[in-house]
Scaffold this motif. Structure first.
Motif, mmCIF file in Angstrom:
data_model
loop_
_atom_site.group_PDB
_atom_site.id
_atom_site.type_symbol
_atom_site.label_atom_id
_atom_site.label_comp_id
_atom_site.label_asym_id
_atom_site.label_seq_id
_atom_site.Cartn_x
_atom_site.Cartn_y
_atom_site.Cartn_z
ATOM 1 N N LYS A 108 0.829 -1.207 0.000
ATOM 2 C CA LYS A 108 0.000 0.000 0.000
ATOM 3 C C LYS A 108 0.863 1.256 0.000
ATOM 4 O O LYS A 108 2.064 1.216 0.288
ATOM 5 N N GLU A 109 0.221 2.389 -0.307
ATOM 6 C CA GLU A 109 0.936 3.648 -0.493
ATOM 7 C C GLU A 109 1.725 4.087 0.736
ATOM 8 O O GLU A 109 2.735 4.787 0.601
ATOM 9 N N GLU A 110 1.295 3.691 1.900
ATOM 10 C CA GLU A 110 1.983 4.123 3.113
ATOM 11 C C GLU A 110 3.074 3.149 3.564
ATOM 12 O O GLU A 110 3.733 3.371 4.597
ATOM 13 N N ASP A 111 3.316 2.102 2.808
ATOM 14 C CA ASP A 111 4.315 1.112 3.198
ATOM 15 C C ASP A 111 5.737 1.645 3.004
ATOM 16 O O ASP A 111 5.960 2.679 2.374
ATOM 17 N N GLU A 112 6.684 0.904 3.542
ATOM 18 C CA GLU A 112 8.095 1.336 3.568
ATOM 19 C C GLU A 112 8.632 1.610 2.173
ATOM 20 O O GLU A 112 8.366 0.857 1.229
ATOM 21 N N VAL A 113 9.400 2.692 2.054
ATOM 22 C CA VAL A 113 9.960 3.073 0.757
ATOM 23 C C VAL A 113 11.482 3.097 0.810
ATOM 24 O O VAL A 113 12.089 3.057 1.879
ATOM 25 N N LEU A 114 12.073 3.169 -0.365
ATOM 26 C CA LEU A 114 13.522 3.313 -0.494
ATOM 27 C C LEU A 114 13.892 4.795 -0.456
ATOM 28 O O LEU A 114 13.102 5.645 -0.844
ATOM 29 N N SER A 115 15.098 5.089 -0.022
ATOM 30 C CA SER A 115 15.542 6.479 -0.018
ATOM 31 C C SER A 115 17.064 6.522 0.056
ATOM 32 O O SER A 115 17.731 5.481 0.149
ATOM 33 N N LEU A 116 17.598 7.724 -0.007
ATOM 34 C CA LEU A 116 19.032 7.952 0.126
ATOM 35 C C LEU A 116 19.246 9.143 1.050
ATOM 36 O O LEU A 116 18.437 10.079 1.064
ATOM 37 N N THR A 117 20.331 9.106 1.802
ATOM 38 C CA THR A 117 20.680 10.280 2.594
ATOM 39 C C THR A 117 21.255 11.348 1.665
ATOM 40 O O THR A 117 21.612 11.075 0.513
ATOM 41 N N GLU A 118 21.365 12.571 2.159
ATOM 42 C CA GLU A 118 21.958 13.648 1.371
ATOM 43 C C GLU A 118 23.388 13.299 0.970
ATOM 44 O O GLU A 118 23.831 13.588 -0.144
ATOM 45 N N GLU A 119 24.114 12.656 1.889
ATOM 46 C CA GLU A 119 25.488 12.276 1.607
ATOM 47 C C GLU A 119 25.546 11.210 0.512
ATOM 48 O O GLU A 119 26.388 11.283 -0.403
ATOM 49 N N GLU A 120 24.661 10.213 0.590
ATOM 50 C CA GLU A 120 24.624 9.155 -0.425
ATOM 51 C C GLU A 120 24.239 9.723 -1.782
ATOM 52 O O GLU A 120 24.795 9.348 -2.810
ATOM 53 N N LEU A 121 23.285 10.649 -1.775
ATOM 54 C CA LEU A 121 22.866 11.269 -3.025
ATOM 55 C C LEU A 121 24.009 12.065 -3.648
ATOM 56 O O LEU A 121 24.231 12.011 -4.869
ATOM 57 N N ALA A 122 24.741 12.779 -2.824
ATOM 58 C CA ALA A 122 25.846 13.598 -3.328
ATOM 59 C C ALA A 122 26.944 12.735 -3.950
ATOM 60 O O ALA A 122 27.631 13.168 -4.883
ATOM 61 N N GLN A 123 27.107 11.539 -3.446
ATOM 62 C CA GLN A 123 28.160 10.651 -3.943
ATOM 63 C C GLN A 123 27.738 9.849 -5.170
ATOM 64 O O GLN A 123 28.567 9.221 -5.820
ATOM 65 N N LEU A 124 26.455 9.922 -5.507
ATOM 66 C CA LEU A 124 25.935 9.117 -6.599
ATOM 67 C C LEU A 124 26.304 9.731 -7.948
ATOM 68 O O LEU A 124 26.076 10.915 -8.201
ATOM 69 N N ASN A 125 26.876 8.929 -8.806
ATOM 70 C CA ASN A 125 27.249 9.366 -10.147
ATOM 71 C C ASN A 125 26.130 9.000 -11.112
ATOM 72 O O ASN A 125 25.985 7.847 -11.510
ATOM 73 N N LEU A 126 25.337 9.990 -11.498
ATOM 74 C CA LEU A 126 24.187 9.712 -12.337
ATOM 75 C C LEU A 126 24.558 9.335 -13.762
ATOM 76 O O LEU A 126 23.726 8.866 -14.526
ATOM 77 N N ASP A 127 25.803 9.545 -14.135
ATOM 78 C CA ASP A 127 26.255 9.155 -15.462
ATOM 79 C C ASP A 127 26.721 7.694 -15.505
ATOM 80 O O ASP A 127 26.982 7.152 -16.575
ATOM 81 N N ASN A 128 26.801 7.085 -14.330
ATOM 82 C CA ASN A 128 27.238 5.694 -14.252
ATOM 83 C C ASN A 128 26.124 4.771 -14.742
ATOM 84 O O ASN A 128 24.950 4.976 -14.421
#
Length: 346
Positions: A108-128
């Motif tokens: 359901k819509e309120e169930d657990e979701v995936l996410s990233l911390t600000e630090e994890e997002l900053a380290q993510l290479n979107l071109d990879n």
């Protein structure tokens, strides 16, 4: 009704524009112009949403529909830009945001979701090329950008597999064409395993309807309404095309040991077992009651199968992005049938 459509020329966006035009809306497209021939008579402002939002300054819209936001930073810029000059914002996300999809059912819509911390997002290479593994994480963060800025005038739609004419992924299209072929069909796993998908035209019509009604909130949006299985899909295809070919049901354990790629080589197949564990037998999917209560409706799967096949024929599309190659399917079936014959002799 004045609509600003971000993108709007490939698949879901294309059908949303078709639906909006059919309702007499005034539509403006904002995209990079890669498919300018799709709607030559619709006003198009060419630009990159990351760099060219200033081209939209000074204009007002009744609604913005965003089907292609992927990076939260980009969506944040869009929402902030349109906050003052659009009275509604619809964002298309995905059921891949759920932490327990596809391992569990009735999510359901309120169930657990995936996410990233600000630090994890900053380290993510979107071109990879491996950034796809964070697809659900990033889409959820995009949702949060929308809800943070305009919680009282936004719609978040979480579709499952979107199928139908103009689908660029070839996933459902594989089955629509494969079931037309008069040769033995490799069918994966359990015959009564539930599958979920939604015709792009049904989804587009519902999103436009929700936008017109200014209906806010978060909604899972897939289908069909009633239980639909791999057996139903194969039976429907065989009935449409009057195909007498035998469907051979091959175990998941065998397919996994043979390194067949779920979802890519055999679309709609999500394993419920592993080569080491054959006891975890269950369906997987999401609950769509909330969307059904807001009028989400579906055409018959047979219509989707037939229309998808007809589109492939009319456009002479070559399926290259998904599906088993014919020689590999033949080899797998020969090996599977041989193993059954050997077992019967023991």
């Amino acid at each position: 009704m004045k609509l600003l459509m971000i993108g709007g020329t490939r698949f879901l966006g294309r059908w949303i524009v078709e639906e909006a035009l059919a309702r007499g809306w005034e539509v403006t497209l904002f995209n990079r112009g890669n498919h300018a021939d799709v709607f030559p008579n619709v006003r198009t402002i060419m630009g990159d949403r990351e760099e060219d939002l200033m081209k939209l300054e000074g204009e007002n819209w009744d609604a913005v529909i965003d089907t292609c936001g992927f990076h939260p930073h980009t969506v944040r810029k869009s929402v902030k830009a349109f906050k003052a000059n659009a009275s509604f914002y619809a964002f298309v996300s995905t059921i891949s945001v759920y932490a327990k999809f596809p391992q569990e059912d009735d999510i359901k819509e309120e169930d657990e979701v995936l996410s990233l911390t600000e630090e994890e997002l900053a380290q993510l290479n979107l071109d990879n090329q491996n950034v796809g593994q964070y697809y659900g994480h990033l889409k959820y963060l995009c949702e949060q950008e929308v809800l943070r800025e305009i919680p009282d005038k936004s719609l978040i739609v979480r579709p499952g597999l979107i199928v139908g004419p103009y689908d660029p992924t070839d996933r459902f299209t594989y089955w629509a064409t494969r079931l037309h072929e008069d040769r033995e069909i490799l069918a994966p796993g359990r015959q009564n395993k539930k599958i979920q998908f939604i015709d792009v035209r049904d989804l587009a019509a519902w999103i436009v309807k929700m936008t017109e009604g200014r209906i806010t909130g978060v909604y899972n949006a897939t289908g069909p309404k009633d239980l639909y299985t791999m057996q139903n899909l194969i039976n429907d295809g065989k009935e449409i095309f009057q195909n007498k070919a035998k469907a051979t049901w091959v175990s998941e354990t065998f397919l996994l040991k043979e390194n067949v790629q779920p979802w890519i080589e055999l679309p709609l197949w999500i394993p419920e077992t592993t080569p080491e564990n054959e006891t975890n037998i269950q369906d997987n999917g999401v609950n769509i009651d909330r969307a059904l209560n807001q009028g989400l409706s579906f055409r018959a799967p047979k219509e989707t199968i037939k229309d998808t096949y007809d589109w492939v024929v009319q456009t002479d599309r070559k399926l290259e992005r998904a599906g088993l190659k014919q020689d590999k399917e033949k080899a797998l079936l020969e090996k599977w049938n041989s193993s059954l014959n050997t077992s019967s002799l023991v």
